[in-house]
Design an enzyme around this catalytic site. Structure first.
Site, short mmCIF file in Angstrom:
data_model
loop_
_atom_site.label_atom_id
_atom_site.label_comp_id
_atom_site.label_asym_id
_atom_site.label_seq_id
_atom_site.Cartn_x
_atom_site.Cartn_y
_atom_site.Cartn_z
CD GLN A 1 36.71 46.20 45.46
OE1 GLN A 1 36.34 45.21 44.67
NE2 GLN A 1 38.33 46.20 45.30
CE1 TYR B 1 32.04 45.40 38.19
CE2 TYR B 1 34.10 46.12 37.88
CZ TYR B 1 33.27 44.97 37.63
OH TYR B 1 33.99 43.51 37.65
NE ARG C 1 42.36 47.57 42.72
CZ ARG C 1 42.42 46.09 42.43
NH1 ARG C 1 41.37 45.40 41.80
NH2 ARG C 1 43.38 45.42 42.89
CB CYS D 1 50.87 33.41 40.32
SG CYS D 1 49.46 34.61 38.86
CB CYS E 1 47.56 30.97 32.52
SG CYS E 1 47.46 30.04 34.10
CB CYS F 1 41.66 32.55 38.74
SG CYS F 1 43.19 33.74 38.01
#
Length: 318
Positions: free
Chosen positions: A45, A100, A147, A282, A285, A288
């Site tokens: 990416q 971005y 993306r 997962c 939350c 990470c």
């Protein structure tokens, strides 16, 4: 397999992989060799970001970028694509989502009045020009996709009404796939702190498959122009069965999974082998994300606690 965002420019922050210089090729080649040895394909990416300050919230406006600066951005993406191919990547994904640089150009929030603004075609121009230049260098047999944010979830930003038209433009500009994310804009809070950020890193209160309606809308729009390029959807895809349901409904062609695989790297393998009960799931939350924001090693906090508990139990047994 898609590797994390990799910077096409040499700027101190944020803390990302880099591909802005040939010196990074050998290290990246070691990674692709290791992945290919396991029989897996690998894409990279590519991301560009304007100047911004985490401390003050200031962010350089794309309206202030000169044509010379825009030309440099385009060249950075093209050069990085060439390096990615030399490093052994099977393709690249242009990051045109969230907050971005390229995303800021294609957004309705782009108020430029020149050829890089004014209307949907103008706002997409930097991306279509990048694609033209990339194809001139690597041809049409090298995988290049992008993306995008299906909706930006900020006042005045893109909704599905705009992104369906953007998807058509990108498909006609020789994109090989479109990956659908959402939100991630900094206009309502830096570093994924606002509602737009919570839609990008879908939180526990949101339903599973919360972005499927976006991939469905984009998939339907592409059918209108007889485009069959794959559409990827991400955002709380519960499991492989859920993914299969999405495919069968014709809402997407691939699923994107990140945080569940961070919680359990064997997320796919355990399901294929019928070992779902062994999975570390997962809970969204975003612990990470908090680690990433503190520039710490990004591991799953749940998986870490389970590992610590097992280590303590084993120590007691010994």
């Amino acid at each position: 397999m898609d590797v994390e965002a990799c910077g096409v420019l040499d700027r101190k922050s944020p803390h990302l992989l880099r591909i802005c210089d040939d010196k990074f090729i050998p290290g990246l080649k070691e990674m692709t060799d290791a992945v290919h040895a396991e029989g897996c394909k690998m894409t990279l990416q590519l991301i560009h970001y304007v100047k911004q300050s985490v401390r003050t919230g200031w962010k350089q406006a794309i309206e202030d970028l000169s044509y010379e600066e825009i030309d440099e951005i385009k060249k950075q993406f093209v050069d990085s694509t060439i390096r990615a191919r030399k490093a052994g990547f099977d393709g690249v994904e242009l990051h045109v989502a969230h907050g971005y640089t390229l995303s800021s150009f294609i957004s309705l929030l782009n108020k430029r009045t020149d050829k890089y603004g004014r209307n949907t075609e103008g706002r997409c121009r930097i991306v279509t020009e990048i694609m033209d230049d990339i194809r001139k260098e690597v041809g049409y047999d090298y995988c290049v996709g992008c993306r995008i944010s299906g909706e930006e979830f900020v006042m005045g930003g893109n909704t599905l009404k705009q992104t369906t038209e953007i998807a058509k433009i990108f498909a006609q500009a020789s994109m090989d796939f479109i990956s659908v994310s959402a939100g991630g804009k900094t206009e309502d809070g830096p570093w994924y702190t606002g509602y737009s950020g919570s839609r990008c890193m879908a939180t526990a209160n949101l339903p599973y498959g919360c972005h499927v309606y976006l991939s469905r809308g984009i998939k339907n729009a592409l059918r209108e122009i007889n485009s069959d390029i794959p559409v990827i959807v991400s955002g709380k895809v519960k499991d492989l069965q859920h993914g299969e349901e999405i495919f069968q409904a014709g809402d997407a062609d691939l699923i994107g999974v990140c945080r569940p695989a961070l919680a359990d790297p064997d997320w796919i393998k355990k399901q294929v082998e019928g070992r779902e009960k062994e999975m570390i799931k997962c809970v969204y939350c975003n612990g990470c994300l908090e680690r990433d924001q503190r520039h710490e090693k990004v591991n799953c906090v749940i998986a870490d606690k389970i590992a610590e508990r097992k280590a303590a139990q084993q120590a007691q047994q010994n």
